[in-house]
Design a protein around this motif. Structure first.
Motif, mmCIF file in Angstrom:
data_model
loop_
_atom_site.group_PDB
_atom_site.id
_atom_site.type_symbol
_atom_site.label_atom_id
_atom_site.label_comp_id
_atom_site.label_asym_id
_atom_site.label_seq_id
_atom_site.Cartn_x
_atom_site.Cartn_y
_atom_site.Cartn_z
ATOM 1 N N PRO A 72 28.806 40.392 24.038
ATOM 2 C CA PRO A 72 29.696 41.565 24.017
ATOM 3 C C PRO A 72 29.916 42.168 25.400
ATOM 4 C CG PRO A 72 27.517 42.161 23.233
ATOM 5 C CD PRO A 72 27.488 40.671 23.462
ATOM 6 N N VAL A 73 30.863 43.101 25.449
ATOM 7 C CA VAL A 73 31.178 43.868 26.664
ATOM 8 C C VAL A 73 30.973 45.339 26.334
ATOM 9 C CG1 VAL A 73 32.972 44.478 28.323
ATOM 10 C CG2 VAL A 73 32.821 42.132 27.459
ATOM 11 N N HIS A 74 30.315 46.063 27.254
ATOM 12 C CA HIS A 74 29.953 47.456 27.000
ATOM 13 C C HIS A 74 30.615 48.391 28.014
ATOM 14 C CE1 HIS A 74 26.746 45.009 25.209
ATOM 15 N NE2 HIS A 74 26.620 45.974 24.321
ATOM 16 N N ALA A 75 30.626 49.664 27.642
ATOM 17 C CA ALA A 75 31.216 50.689 28.508
ATOM 18 C C ALA A 75 30.244 51.047 29.632
ATOM 19 C CB ALA A 75 31.556 51.926 27.694
ATOM 20 N N PRO A 76 30.648 50.897 30.902
ATOM 21 C CA PRO A 76 29.753 51.254 32.013
ATOM 22 C C PRO A 76 29.559 52.755 32.181
ATOM 23 C CG PRO A 76 31.438 49.663 32.692
ATOM 24 C CD PRO A 76 31.853 50.220 31.373
ATOM 25 N N THR A 77 30.414 53.557 31.558
ATOM 26 C CA THR A 77 30.286 55.013 31.622
ATOM 27 C C THR A 77 31.048 55.595 30.450
ATOM 28 O OG1 THR A 77 30.557 56.963 33.042
ATOM 29 C CG2 THR A 77 32.336 55.349 33.056
ATOM 30 N N SER A 78 30.960 56.896 30.278
ATOM 31 C CA SER A 78 31.703 57.552 29.200
ATOM 32 C C SER A 78 33.124 57.843 29.660
ATOM 33 C CB SER A 78 31.007 58.840 28.784
ATOM 34 O OG SER A 78 30.854 59.712 29.899
ATOM 35 N N GLY A 79 34.045 57.864 28.719
ATOM 36 C CA GLY A 79 35.431 58.119 29.077
ATOM 37 C C GLY A 79 36.368 57.763 27.935
ATOM 38 N N THR A 80 37.622 57.516 28.291
ATOM 39 C CA THR A 80 38.676 57.248 27.314
ATOM 40 C C THR A 80 39.312 55.889 27.593
ATOM 41 O OG1 THR A 80 39.136 59.618 27.195
ATOM 42 C CG2 THR A 80 40.807 58.138 26.295
ATOM 43 N N ILE A 81 39.563 55.154 26.543
ATOM 44 C CA ILE A 81 40.236 53.855 26.670
ATOM 45 C C ILE A 81 41.711 54.103 26.947
ATOM 46 C CG2 ILE A 81 40.767 51.663 25.545
ATOM 47 C CD1 ILE A 81 37.819 52.054 26.141
ATOM 48 N N GLU A 82 42.191 53.575 28.058
ATOM 49 C CA GLU A 82 43.600 53.742 28.399
ATOM 50 C C GLU A 82 44.465 52.639 27.803
ATOM 51 O OE1 GLU A 82 44.576 54.201 32.478
ATOM 52 O OE2 GLU A 82 44.155 56.361 32.428
ATOM 53 N N SER A 83 43.994 51.387 27.853
ATOM 54 C CA SER A 83 44.821 50.292 27.339
ATOM 55 C C SER A 83 43.970 49.053 27.156
ATOM 56 C CB SER A 83 45.982 49.993 28.296
ATOM 57 O OG SER A 83 45.484 49.493 29.540
ATOM 58 N N VAL A 84 44.519 48.128 26.394
ATOM 59 C CA VAL A 84 43.999 46.762 26.290
ATOM 60 C C VAL A 84 45.160 45.854 26.642
ATOM 61 C CG1 VAL A 84 42.924 45.029 24.812
ATOM 62 C CG2 VAL A 84 42.385 47.440 24.479
ATOM 63 N N SER A 85 45.143 45.322 27.847
ATOM 64 C CA SER A 85 46.293 44.577 28.349
ATOM 65 C C SER A 85 45.832 43.494 29.309
ATOM 66 C CB SER A 85 47.266 45.527 29.055
ATOM 67 O OG SER A 85 46.617 46.193 30.135
ATOM 68 N N LYS A 86 46.777 42.701 29.756
ATOM 69 C CA LYS A 86 46.472 41.635 30.696
ATOM 70 C C LYS A 86 46.462 42.184 32.119
ATOM 71 C CE LYS A 86 47.715 37.516 28.116
ATOM 72 N NZ LYS A 86 48.427 36.215 28.134
ATOM 73 N N HIS A 87 45.489 41.674 32.904
ATOM 74 C CA HIS A 87 45.291 42.172 34.264
ATOM 75 C C HIS A 87 44.704 41.039 35.093
ATOM 76 C CE1 HIS A 87 43.550 44.559 37.563
ATOM 77 N NE2 HIS A 87 44.440 45.480 37.225
ATOM 78 N N PRO A 88 44.955 40.994 36.402
ATOM 79 C CA PRO A 88 44.338 39.954 37.240
ATOM 80 C C PRO A 88 42.824 40.013 37.167
ATOM 81 C CG PRO A 88 46.119 41.027 38.438
ATOM 82 C CD PRO A 88 45.929 41.814 37.171
ATOM 83 N N VAL A 89 42.194 38.846 37.059
ATOM 84 C CA VAL A 89 40.736 38.735 36.949
ATOM 85 C C VAL A 89 40.227 37.815 38.054
ATOM 86 C CG1 VAL A 89 40.727 39.177 34.473
ATOM 87 C CG2 VAL A 89 40.948 36.833 35.303
ATOM 88 N N PRO A 90 38.916 37.860 38.345
ATOM 89 C CA PRO A 90 38.367 36.978 39.383
ATOM 90 C C PRO A 90 38.491 35.506 38.985
ATOM 91 C CG PRO A 90 36.867 38.796 38.927
ATOM 92 C CD PRO A 90 37.912 38.839 37.880
ATOM 93 N N HIS A 91 39.337 34.799 39.704
ATOM 94 C CA HIS A 91 39.549 33.374 39.452
ATOM 95 C C HIS A 91 40.253 32.787 40.667
ATOM 96 C CE1 HIS A 91 40.998 29.651 37.518
ATOM 97 N NE2 HIS A 91 39.959 29.819 36.725
ATOM 98 N N PRO A 92 39.925 31.551 41.059
ATOM 99 C CA PRO A 92 40.581 30.978 42.245
ATOM 100 C C PRO A 92 42.096 30.901 42.133
ATOM 101 C CG PRO A 92 38.651 29.674 41.631
ATOM 102 C CD PRO A 92 38.846 30.670 40.544
ATOM 103 N N SER A 93 42.617 30.797 40.912
ATOM 104 C CA SER A 93 44.066 30.688 40.725
ATOM 105 C C SER A 93 44.764 32.035 40.701
ATOM 106 C CB SER A 93 44.359 29.946 39.417
ATOM 107 O OG SER A 93 43.935 30.705 38.305
ATOM 108 N N GLY A 94 43.995 33.140 40.662
ATOM 109 C CA GLY A 94 44.612 34.461 40.560
ATOM 110 C C GLY A 94 45.177 34.736 39.181
#
Length: 598
Positions: A72-94
């Protein structure tokens, strides 16, 4: 003193580790936004359990694990979820991937934590489940789920548990500083893993260029059976297979895993994460990351929350945009150049190098291979990089596989020593990717073939069953007809007479019905038409003909459109009247001559 072995090959590049070890680990702080990819490990991506607008607490599960290889993935701090969307991630291809965007509220309020302080009183499966639910993966690079690794096949008894503190790649010092400042947590995590595996020996391997870390670990493991072993500094001694060979003299077999030879290797950062998950009930929401290079004014190691954008971390280290020429994620040997600073820190991010001009220069143009053999001498896996390069470049992937291409750990030692500046590792990565793609296509084709053959077999089976049912029905019908015929032939004569009488009675009833519908007069025993009925029908036809003639005259006078239709109707009625008159004449009896004959 424990006996040490050596592995073939290896190199000694400049270390550049002093830049980031001059001060303690610094908290990176809380950025304005956190971007959490759903896949930060080897295995299945996590499944989102929150939606935009949801309020979460620190440590809450944002995405659940799917399958045995998921975490699973957890919240690193308290707050509000803004979105669930696609975003650049660490990968050699970008590449871009699905991410959860969390906006911190600044309160950093923890959710519920359930520590297992006396973990030895619980079942091992419960402790493994706690490690999985905390999202712990290998922090040494690959990100393999830790709970899976701590559950080896039953046939493989782990005799030696090794904790990897070598950290051999230049610039990277995250594990070094972790061992210096959190040696007690390292030993605690190792004890938990040892309780799960029940090995005969526990060893922590550390390179001899980390004297402070060695002293801290020896002090923390003083009253335990853990053996802190100092190994020579050589790249890539921090590789799993190389460290196992140095400490045990055993080689992991081709296409095998360390558990096959009774050994398991874990990273020191993973041990700390296990300790926090079990003893403190904290999920994996942060890690130590080195930020170094000549383009930052405050190089060091930072305790970074997962999802922190790289640009924020660079700002904390005092990056000089004017001096920055190249940004590398990971080390200079196995890392890759970043094209954007918007990507987030993930569970496997151990270093960011902000290189100034000339610090990590681009390699010169590729030259033809001169067959010097330097790459083969440097290869720690005792492969033949030259042959692998030729086969990969020519796309002769089957031959490359026969040369044990997948045994390559992509350490970059061959590229480092190549006088022709050939990017050998890139060729190997290309070949591996193409082979994996071909295997996936073959697997897909095989599955399609199996489905097609199964469908054909099913259709043939259904057709055969249908034909069998048809033949059964035909046979049953033939038998029924034969039985009826035999029954008719064998029936007694009185039954046949009774059936004949029934037929005559049916014919008589039908005749009576016809007579009732068409009445007739009987003369001299013969049936003759009823003259009165025929005359009545003739008179009705004459009346209808007169009416139709009147309507036709009126239509002609009014020049109506239905004149032709009326003319045809009159003609038909004339014929009907004529037939009625002929029928009356035919029904009249012949005239009787009453004149006396002489």
């Amino acid at each position: 003193m424990r006996k040490l072995w050596d592995f073939s090959g290896g190199i000694h590049p400049p270390e550049h580790k002093h830049q980031s070890t001059t001060r303690p680990i610094q908290p990176a702080g809380l950025p304005d936004i956190l971007i959490l990819p759903l896949q930060q490990h080897i295995g299945s991506p996590a499944e989102t359990q929150v939606a935009a607008g949801d309020r979460v607490l620190k440590g809450d599960c944002l995405a659940g694990a799917i399958g045995t290889m998921g975490v699973p993935v957890h919240a690193p701090t308290s707050g509000t979820i803004e979105s669930v969307s696609k975003h650049p991630v660490p990968h050699p291809s970008g590449m871009v991937d699905w991410c959860i965007t969390l906006k911190p509220d600044g309160e950093d309020c923890w959710g519920e934590r359930l520590p297992l302080i006396n973990y030895t009183r619980h079942e091992r499966t419960a402790v493994l489940g706690r490690i999985r639910d905390a999202g712990v993966v290998g922090l040494g690079g690959a990100g393999f789920p830790t709970n899976i690794k701590l559950r080896p096949p039953r046939r493989d008894k782990v005799d030696t548990l090794i904790l990897n503190g070598a950290e051999c790649e230049p610039y990277i010092t995250a594990d070094d500083m972790l061992m210096r400042e959190h040696a007690a947590d390292v030993v605690s995590g190792l004890n938990i893993m040892a309780w799960l595996l029940q090995p005969e020996r526990c060893v922590i391997g550390v390179e001899d260029n980390k004297p402070e870390a060695i002293a801290a670990l020896q002090a923390a493991a003083k009253d335990t059976l853990i053996d802190v072993v100092v190994i020579p500094t050589k790249y890539p001694s921090g590789g799993e297979k190389q460290l196992i060979q140095i400490l045990t003299g055993l080689e992991v077999p081709h296409n095998g895993i360390p558990a096959d030879i009774g050994v398991m290797c874990q990273n020191v950062g993973t041990a700390v994460a296990v300790c926090r998950a079990v003893v403190h009930g904290e999920p994996l929401i942060s890690r130590i990351t080195s930020v170094t290079g000549e383009a930052v004014s405050n190089p060091g190691n930072y305790a970074v929350r997962l999802g922190t954008p790289v640009r924020y971390l660079l700002d904390q280290a005092g990056v000089d945009a004017q001096r920055l020429e190249r940004l590398v994620l990971g080390g200079p040997m196995m890392g890759y150049t970043l094209q954007s600073t918007d990507i987030p820190i993930v569970k496997t991010t151990n270093c960011i190098i902000a290189a100034a001009r000339g610090e990590l220069p681009e390699p010169p143009p590729e030259q033809p291979c001169i067959r010097c053999g330097a790459c083969a001498e440097a290869c720690p896996m005792a492969l033949l990089p030259q042959q692998l390069f030729w086969y990969s470049k020519a796309q002769e992937f089957e031959k490359a596989e026969h040369q044990n291409l997948f045994d390559c750990i992509e350490c970059g030692a061959c590229s480092y020593v190549c006088p022709s500046s050939i990017p050998l590792v890139q060729y190997y990565r290309f070949a591996k990717g193409e082979i994996r793609t071909q295997r996936a296509e073959h697997l897909k084709a095989d599955r399609a073939r199996v489905r097609f053959e199964a469908r054909q077999a099913r259709l043939e089976r259904e057709q055969a069953e249908k034909e069998a049912r048809r033949q059964e029905r035909a046979r049953a019908a033939a038998e029924s007809q034969l039985q009826k015929k035999q029954a008719a032939q064998s029936a007694p004569s009185d039954d046949r007479a009774a059936r004949a009488v029934a037929v005559q009675q049916a014919l008589a009833r039908k005749s009576e019905q016809v007579k009732a519908k068409f009445p007739a007069a009987t003369v001299d025993g013969s049936e003759t038409p009823d003259l009165q009925v025929l005359e009545q029908q003739r008179d009705q036809a004459r009346e209808k003909l007169a009416t139709m003639k009147t309507m036709l005259a009126d239509a002609r006078t009014a020049d109506a459109d239905n004149v032709d239709k009326l003319e045809r109707a009159v003609t038909k009625n004339i014929e009907r009247v004529k037939r009625a008159e002929d029928a009356v004449k035919a029904a009249q009896p012949p005239a009787t001559d009453t004149t006396e004959q002489p």
